[in-house]
Structures are given as C-alpha cells and as structure tokens.
Design a protein around this motif. Structure first.
Motif, mmCIF file in Angstrom:
data_model
loop_
_atom_site.group_PDB
_atom_site.id
_atom_site.type_symbol
_atom_site.label_atom_id
_atom_site.label_comp_id
_atom_site.label_asym_id
_atom_site.label_seq_id
_atom_site.Cartn_x
_atom_site.Cartn_y
_atom_site.Cartn_z
ATOM 1 N N LEU A 4 0.825 -1.212 0.000
ATOM 2 C CA LEU A 4 0.000 0.000 0.000
ATOM 3 C C LEU A 4 0.856 1.257 0.000
ATOM 4 C CD1 LEU A 4 -2.745 -1.340 2.374
ATOM 5 C CD2 LEU A 4 -3.095 -0.628 -0.004
ATOM 6 N N LEU A 5 1.958 1.242 0.728
ATOM 7 C CA LEU A 5 2.872 2.391 0.700
ATOM 8 C C LEU A 5 3.509 2.548 -0.682
ATOM 9 C CD1 LEU A 5 4.709 2.136 4.148
ATOM 10 C CD2 LEU A 5 3.000 3.827 3.440
ATOM 11 N N PHE A 6 3.851 1.441 -1.323
ATOM 12 C CA PHE A 6 4.474 1.493 -2.638
ATOM 13 C C PHE A 6 3.524 2.093 -3.683
ATOM 14 C CE2 PHE A 6 5.162 -0.430 -6.831
ATOM 15 C CZ PHE A 6 6.458 -0.012 -7.087
ATOM 16 N N TYR A 7 2.289 1.616 -3.700
ATOM 17 C CA TYR A 7 1.333 2.119 -4.693
ATOM 18 C C TYR A 7 0.754 3.465 -4.296
ATOM 19 C CZ TYR A 7 1.724 -2.232 -7.184
ATOM 20 O OH TYR A 7 2.218 -3.284 -7.903
ATOM 21 N N ALA A 8 0.743 3.763 -3.019
ATOM 22 C CA ALA A 8 0.303 5.052 -2.472
ATOM 23 C C ALA A 8 -0.994 5.575 -3.086
ATOM 24 C CB ALA A 8 1.418 6.085 -2.625
ATOM 25 N N PRO A 9 -2.061 4.782 -3.039
ATOM 26 C CA PRO A 9 -3.326 5.285 -3.586
ATOM 27 C C PRO A 9 -3.846 6.452 -2.756
ATOM 28 C CG PRO A 9 -3.703 3.278 -2.348
ATOM 29 C CD PRO A 9 -2.217 3.476 -2.405
ATOM 30 N N ASP A 10 -4.574 7.337 -3.403
ATOM 31 C CA ASP A 10 -5.197 8.438 -2.667
ATOM 32 C C ASP A 10 -6.286 7.896 -1.739
ATOM 33 O OD1 ASP A 10 -3.718 10.564 -3.877
ATOM 34 O OD2 ASP A 10 -4.960 10.328 -5.665
ATOM 35 N N ILE A 11 -7.051 6.964 -2.280
ATOM 36 C CA ILE A 11 -8.156 6.346 -1.548
ATOM 37 C C ILE A 11 -8.143 4.866 -1.889
ATOM 38 C CG2 ILE A 11 -10.678 6.233 -1.290
ATOM 39 C CD1 ILE A 11 -10.735 9.214 -2.207
ATOM 40 N N PHE A 12 -8.350 4.008 -0.876
ATOM 41 C CA PHE A 12 -8.466 2.582 -1.172
ATOM 42 C C PHE A 12 -9.464 1.931 -0.230
ATOM 43 C CE2 PHE A 12 -5.026 2.689 1.928
ATOM 44 C CZ PHE A 12 -5.246 1.577 2.736
ATOM 45 N N GLY A 13 -10.109 0.913 -0.735
ATOM 46 C CA GLY A 13 -11.061 0.151 0.056
ATOM 47 C C GLY A 13 -10.497 -1.217 0.351
ATOM 48 N N ILE A 14 -10.835 -1.751 1.508
ATOM 49 C CA ILE A 14 -10.432 -3.114 1.841
ATOM 50 C C ILE A 14 -11.672 -3.976 2.038
ATOM 51 C CG2 ILE A 14 -8.256 -2.403 2.914
ATOM 52 C CD1 ILE A 14 -9.658 -3.207 5.637
ATOM 53 N N GLN A 15 -11.491 -5.261 1.850
ATOM 54 C CA GLN A 15 -12.530 -6.240 2.139
ATOM 55 C C GLN A 15 -11.949 -7.276 3.083
ATOM 56 O OE1 GLN A 15 -11.615 -6.183 -1.513
ATOM 57 N NE2 GLN A 15 -12.646 -4.224 -1.384
ATOM 58 N N GLU A 16 -12.827 -7.886 3.876
ATOM 59 C CA GLU A 16 -12.514 -8.973 4.794
ATOM 60 C C GLU A 16 -11.601 -8.595 5.947
ATOM 61 O OE1 GLU A 16 -11.543 -12.829 3.244
ATOM 62 O OE2 GLU A 16 -12.895 -12.627 1.544
ATOM 63 N N GLY A 17 -11.434 -7.323 6.233
ATOM 64 C CA GLY A 17 -10.555 -6.918 7.325
ATOM 65 C C GLY A 17 -11.244 -7.000 8.673
ATOM 66 N N LEU A 18 -10.620 -7.678 9.604
ATOM 67 C CA LEU A 18 -11.114 -7.687 10.980
ATOM 68 C C LEU A 18 -10.590 -6.454 11.707
ATOM 69 C CD1 LEU A 18 -10.635 -11.457 11.869
ATOM 70 C CD2 LEU A 18 -12.761 -10.267 11.317
ATOM 71 N N GLY A 19 -11.152 -6.162 12.864
ATOM 72 C CA GLY A 19 -10.783 -4.963 13.601
ATOM 73 C C GLY A 19 -9.292 -4.816 13.834
ATOM 74 N N HIS A 20 -8.615 -5.891 14.235
ATOM 75 C CA HIS A 20 -7.178 -5.779 14.492
ATOM 76 C C HIS A 20 -6.382 -5.588 13.204
ATOM 77 C CE1 HIS A 20 -7.356 -10.158 13.743
ATOM 78 N NE2 HIS A 20 -6.078 -10.065 13.431
ATOM 79 N N GLN A 21 -6.897 -6.074 12.071
ATOM 80 C CA GLN A 21 -6.232 -5.841 10.782
ATOM 81 C C GLN A 21 -6.398 -4.380 10.362
ATOM 82 O OE1 GLN A 21 -8.414 -9.232 8.987
ATOM 83 N NE2 GLN A 21 -6.444 -9.717 8.032
ATOM 84 N N VAL A 22 -7.594 -3.852 10.531
ATOM 85 C CA VAL A 22 -7.866 -2.449 10.214
ATOM 86 C C VAL A 22 -7.006 -1.550 11.099
ATOM 87 C CG1 VAL A 22 -9.638 -0.646 10.211
ATOM 88 C CG2 VAL A 22 -10.188 -2.926 9.355
ATOM 89 N N SER A 23 -6.912 -1.878 12.381
ATOM 90 C CA SER A 23 -6.083 -1.091 13.311
ATOM 91 C C SER A 23 -4.608 -1.137 12.917
ATOM 92 C CB SER A 23 -6.241 -1.608 14.741
ATOM 93 O OG SER A 23 -7.527 -1.339 15.214
ATOM 94 N N TYR A 24 -4.140 -2.308 12.505
ATOM 95 C CA TYR A 24 -2.745 -2.420 12.071
ATOM 96 C C TYR A 24 -2.482 -1.496 10.879
ATOM 97 C CZ TYR A 24 1.528 -4.086 9.955
ATOM 98 O OH TYR A 24 2.782 -4.125 9.395
ATOM 99 N N LEU A 25 -3.349 -1.562 9.868
ATOM 100 C CA LEU A 25 -3.165 -0.710 8.684
ATOM 101 C C LEU A 25 -3.264 0.759 9.054
ATOM 102 C CD1 LEU A 25 -5.127 -2.714 5.957
ATOM 103 C CD2 LEU A 25 -2.633 -2.522 6.241
ATOM 104 N N ASP A 26 -4.176 1.089 9.944
ATOM 105 C CA ASP A 26 -4.334 2.473 10.374
ATOM 106 C C ASP A 26 -3.064 2.977 11.060
ATOM 107 O OD1 ASP A 26 -5.897 4.855 10.667
ATOM 108 O OD2 ASP A 26 -6.321 4.289 12.741
ATOM 109 N N ASP A 27 -2.437 2.144 11.859
ATOM 110 C CA ASP A 27 -1.184 2.517 12.534
ATOM 111 C C ASP A 27 -0.004 2.536 11.565
ATOM 112 O OD1 ASP A 27 -2.546 2.693 14.940
ATOM 113 O OD2 ASP A 27 -1.909 0.716 15.639
ATOM 114 N N PHE A 28 0.065 1.562 10.670
ATOM 115 C CA PHE A 28 1.179 1.415 9.735
ATOM 116 C C PHE A 28 1.189 2.538 8.697
ATOM 117 C CE2 PHE A 28 3.449 -0.377 6.108
ATOM 118 C CZ PHE A 28 4.518 -1.026 6.711
#
Length: 146
Positions: free
Chosen positions: A53-77
């Motif tokens: 995600l950092l490499f492609y650096a989209p302005d906006i992206f959607g995710i599917q199948e993310g659990l809360g801890h996965q969403v939190s990880y991406l939000d922190d990362f």
C-alpha cells in the motif's frame, strides 16, 4: 483558419495538462485473519500488505474482509491515512470491515456510512438468503487542494 485551429488545439492541451486532476484509487481484499491459513496467516503477511500500500500510495483505497485488528494495524502502519467503516457484526468493531482508507492530508471526509445489504439496512441484519451479514461502506470526500 489553420493557425486558429492549431491555437485552439494547443490551448486545449495546455488546459487539460494544467487543470487535469489525477486520482489514484485501489481496492484490496486483505483476507480474513485466521490461524488456519498456515504460511498465509495475517501475522506473516501484514507487513507485506502495508508495504504494498505504501508502494502504490493510492489516494483512496477500500479493503474487504478486514477484521478490527487488521484495520487497526493498517491504520497505525499507514500514518498518512485514516479510514471510515465499521464491523459488520455489531456496527462498531466486531466482524469484517469494508473500510475505506483515504490520505488525510489530501482529502477531507464530508460524510459516509455503512449499511447492511438487507431489508433493514440501518441495523445489523442478514439479507434475503445470505448466510452472513453483508455490508457496504461509502464515503464522500473533498480534495483539500482543489
């Protein structure tokens, strides 16, 4: 006449180049986190997902199948991003998300909502013949520059 047409063409090209906007969008099924995935377990692939995600650096992206801890990880990362969306099982944090992440320096969130694909879309519910709850998240953004 010929020079006038050429002038209009050049003017149009300049306006398109100067005034044109570029928007990078992406969708990513990050896959539900389960220990039964062996080599594909979330803990073994989360850094790779974040780096992609950092490499492609989209302005906006959607995710599917993310659990809360996965969403939190991406939000922190992904420190330049934040997200909108909720878990499908309780309308808060439980269950899978269809979250929309956006570059917070470039966009202002104007509004958004998650609804259930069912006869009662504003509350946690299963629709029609679905085995599980199904959700849709949408958002409205304003480009802070333009």
């Amino acid at each position: 006449m010929r020079s006038k047409s050429l002038g209009i063409l050049i003017f149009s090209c300049i306006c398109t180049t100067v005034l044109g906007q570029e928007l990078s969008l992406m969708t990513y099924n990050i896959r539900y986190a389960t220990v039964n995935d062996g080599e594909n377990q979330w803990d073994k692939r989360k850094a790779y997902v974040g780096k992609q995600l950092l490499f492609y650096a989209p302005d906006i992206f959607g995710i599917q199948e993310g659990l809360g801890h996965q969403v939190s990880y991406l939000d922190d990362f992904l420190v330049n991003y934040t997200y909108v969306g909720v878990g499908r099982d309780d309308g808060k944090e439980k269950g899978e998300y269809c979250a929309i992440f956006y570059h917070k320096e470039k966009f202002q969130l104007l509004g958004g909502h998650t609804f259930w694909l069912s006869e009662t879309p504003d509350k946690v519910s299963k629709g029609w013949d679905a085995a599980l709850e199904r959700i849709c998240t949408y958002a409205f953004f304003m480009d802070k520059t333009t």
